[in-house]
Design an enzyme around this catalytic site. Structure first.
Site, PDB file in Angstrom:
ATOM      1  N   GLY A 151       0.849  -1.186   0.000  1.00  0.00           N
ATOM      2  CA  GLY A 151       0.000   0.000   0.000  1.00  0.00           C
ATOM      3  C   GLY A 151       0.881   1.231   0.000  1.00  0.00           C
ATOM      4  O   GLY A 151       2.080   1.155   0.287  1.00  0.00           O
TER       5      GLY A 151
ATOM      6  N   HIS B 199      -1.555   6.762   7.985  1.00  0.00           N
ATOM      7  CA  HIS B 199      -0.649   7.688   7.283  1.00  0.00           C
ATOM      8  C   HIS B 199      -1.343   9.024   6.999  1.00  0.00           C
ATOM      9  O   HIS B 199      -0.720  10.086   7.077  1.00  0.00           O
ATOM     10  CB  HIS B 199      -0.208   7.105   5.928  1.00  0.00           C
ATOM     11  CG  HIS B 199       0.999   6.220   6.009  1.00  0.00           C
ATOM     12  ND1 HIS B 199       2.229   6.653   6.460  1.00  0.00           N
ATOM     13  CD2 HIS B 199       1.177   4.916   5.679  1.00  0.00           C
ATOM     14  CE1 HIS B 199       3.089   5.669   6.394  1.00  0.00           C
ATOM     15  NE2 HIS B 199       2.487   4.590   5.938  1.00  0.00           N
TER      16      HIS B 199
ATOM     17  N   CYS C 139       6.764  -0.732   6.864  1.00  0.00           N
ATOM     18  CA  CYS C 139       6.311   0.495   6.208  1.00  0.00           C
ATOM     19  C   CYS C 139       7.451   1.028   5.355  1.00  0.00           C
ATOM     20  O   CYS C 139       8.587   1.121   5.821  1.00  0.00           O
ATOM     21  CB  CYS C 139       5.923   1.527   7.269  1.00  0.00           C
ATOM     22  SG  CYS C 139       5.372   3.085   6.571  1.00  0.00           S
ATOM     23  N   LEU C 140       7.147   1.374   4.114  1.00  0.00           N
ATOM     24  CA  LEU C 140       8.184   1.884   3.209  1.00  0.00           C
ATOM     25  C   LEU C 140       8.814   3.176   3.745  1.00  0.00           C
ATOM     26  O   LEU C 140       9.935   3.505   3.388  1.00  0.00           O
ATOM     27  CB  LEU C 140       7.591   2.131   1.818  1.00  0.00           C
ATOM     28  CG  LEU C 140       7.088   0.884   1.079  1.00  0.00           C
ATOM     29  CD1 LEU C 140       6.356   1.285  -0.196  1.00  0.00           C
ATOM     30  CD2 LEU C 140       8.228  -0.067   0.755  1.00  0.00           C
TER      31      LEU C 140
ATOM     32  N   GLN D 120       3.274   9.875   1.839  1.00  0.00           N
ATOM     33  CA  GLN D 120       4.569   9.208   1.670  1.00  0.00           C
ATOM     34  C   GLN D 120       5.314   9.676   0.428  1.00  0.00           C
ATOM     35  O   GLN D 120       6.513   9.416   0.288  1.00  0.00           O
ATOM     36  CB  GLN D 120       4.383   7.686   1.592  1.00  0.00           C
ATOM     37  CG  GLN D 120       3.862   7.077   2.884  1.00  0.00           C
ATOM     38  CD  GLN D 120       3.730   5.574   2.750  1.00  0.00           C
ATOM     39  OE1 GLN D 120       2.715   5.095   2.259  1.00  0.00           O
ATOM     40  NE2 GLN D 120       4.748   4.839   3.157  1.00  0.00           N
TER      41      GLN D 120
ATOM     42  N   HIS E  19      -3.631   0.781   8.111  1.00  0.00           N
ATOM     43  CA  HIS E  19      -2.260   1.309   8.074  1.00  0.00           C
ATOM     44  C   HIS E  19      -2.218   2.583   7.217  1.00  0.00           C
ATOM     45  O   HIS E  19      -1.612   3.589   7.605  1.00  0.00           O
ATOM     46  CB  HIS E  19      -1.330   0.215   7.507  1.00  0.00           C
ATOM     47  CG  HIS E  19       0.110   0.614   7.357  1.00  0.00           C
ATOM     48  ND1 HIS E  19       1.122   0.021   8.073  1.00  0.00           N
ATOM     49  CD2 HIS E  19       0.712   1.533   6.542  1.00  0.00           C
ATOM     50  CE1 HIS E  19       2.287   0.579   7.715  1.00  0.00           C
ATOM     51  NE2 HIS E  19       2.062   1.495   6.780  1.00  0.00           N
ATOM     52  N   GLU E  20      -2.884   2.533   6.059  1.00  0.00           N
ATOM     53  CA  GLU E  20      -2.844   3.690   5.146  1.00  0.00           C
ATOM     54  C   GLU E  20      -3.641   4.873   5.710  1.00  0.00           C
ATOM     55  O   GLU E  20      -3.221   6.024   5.567  1.00  0.00           O
ATOM     56  CB  GLU E  20      -3.361   3.310   3.753  1.00  0.00           C
ATOM     57  CG  GLU E  20      -2.565   2.185   3.049  1.00  0.00           C
ATOM     58  CD  GLU E  20      -1.058   2.340   3.087  1.00  0.00           C
ATOM     59  OE1 GLU E  20      -0.559   3.470   3.065  1.00  0.00           O
ATOM     60  OE2 GLU E  20      -0.364   1.299   3.149  1.00  0.00           O
TER      61      GLU E  20
HETATM   62 CO    CO Z   1       3.294   2.745   5.733  1.00  0.00          CO
END
Ligand code: CO
Length: 149
Positions: A47, A140, A94-95, A52, A136-137
Site C-alpha cells: 500500500g 498515514h 512500512c516503506l 509518503q 495502516h494507510e
Molecule cells: Co506505511
C-alpha cells in the site's frame, strides 16, 4: 511514468494530518494515482499513502496483493464507519520506516466509506490483510506511523 521518491522518517509531511480531496479535483489526480501505483510496486509495497510521496491529501492505494479481488484499490477520503470489537495482531512494515517490523493490533473487520478513482462514493467491508492495509494507510493520512503504535 515516473517513479516517485518515497519519503522516510523524519520527513515532516509524514507527520501531518492530510486534507480531504475535493470531488472536483479527483479527475486531475489520475496521473498521480498511476505514478503512485507504479512507485508502490517498484518498492515492493502492499500500500502507499499520498503523504509518503509528499502530498498531504487523503488518498491511498492498496496493491492487488492486499485486496480480495486482486485488483489495485484507490481510496479517496477513506473513513472507517464501523469496526469489529475484535482486534488482530500481526507484524507490519512500512516503506517510510525502513528496516522496522512491528507487531500492530488492528480491527479484524471494518466498514469503509470512500470515493473511488472516478469520485463515485463507495461503501464496503474489509477483513484480513485488506482491512489491515487500509487501517495502516488511513493512519498515514493522520500522520501516524507504525512506530507510534
Ligand atoms: Co506505511
Amino acid at each position: 511514468m515516473p517513479i516517485l521518491s518515497i519519503l522516510t522518517i523524519p520527513e515532516s509531511s509524514l507527520r501531518q494530518k492530510s486534507v480531504a480531496v475535493k470531488p472536483t479535483e479527483i479527475l486531475k489526480l489520475k496521473p498521480l494515482f498511476l505514478d503512485m501505483i507504479e512507485t508502490m510496486y517498484c518498492a515492493d509495497g502492499v500500500g502507499l499513502a499520498a503523504p509518503q510521496i509528499g502530498q498531504n491529501i487523503r488518498l491511498a492505494i492498496i496493491g492487488k496483493e492486499g485486496t480480495p479481488d486482486k485488483k489495485d484499490c484507490i481510496l479517496i477520503n477513506p473513513k472507517i464507519v464501523k469496526h469489529s470489537w475484535k482486534r488482530v495482531k500481526d507484524e507490519e512494515g512500512c516503506l517510510s520506516v525502513p528496516g522496522v517490523r512491528k507487531e500492530v493490533a488492528r480491527f479484524a473487520k471494518i466498514t469503509i466509506k470512500a470515493l473511488d478513482a472516478k469520485g463515485k462514493p463507495i461503501n464496503f467491508q474489509a477483513e484480513d490483510l485488506f482491512a489491515r492495509v487500509i487501517q495502516h494507510e488511513i493512519d498515514h493520512l493522520d500522520g501516524i506511523l507504525i512506530i507510534d503504535k
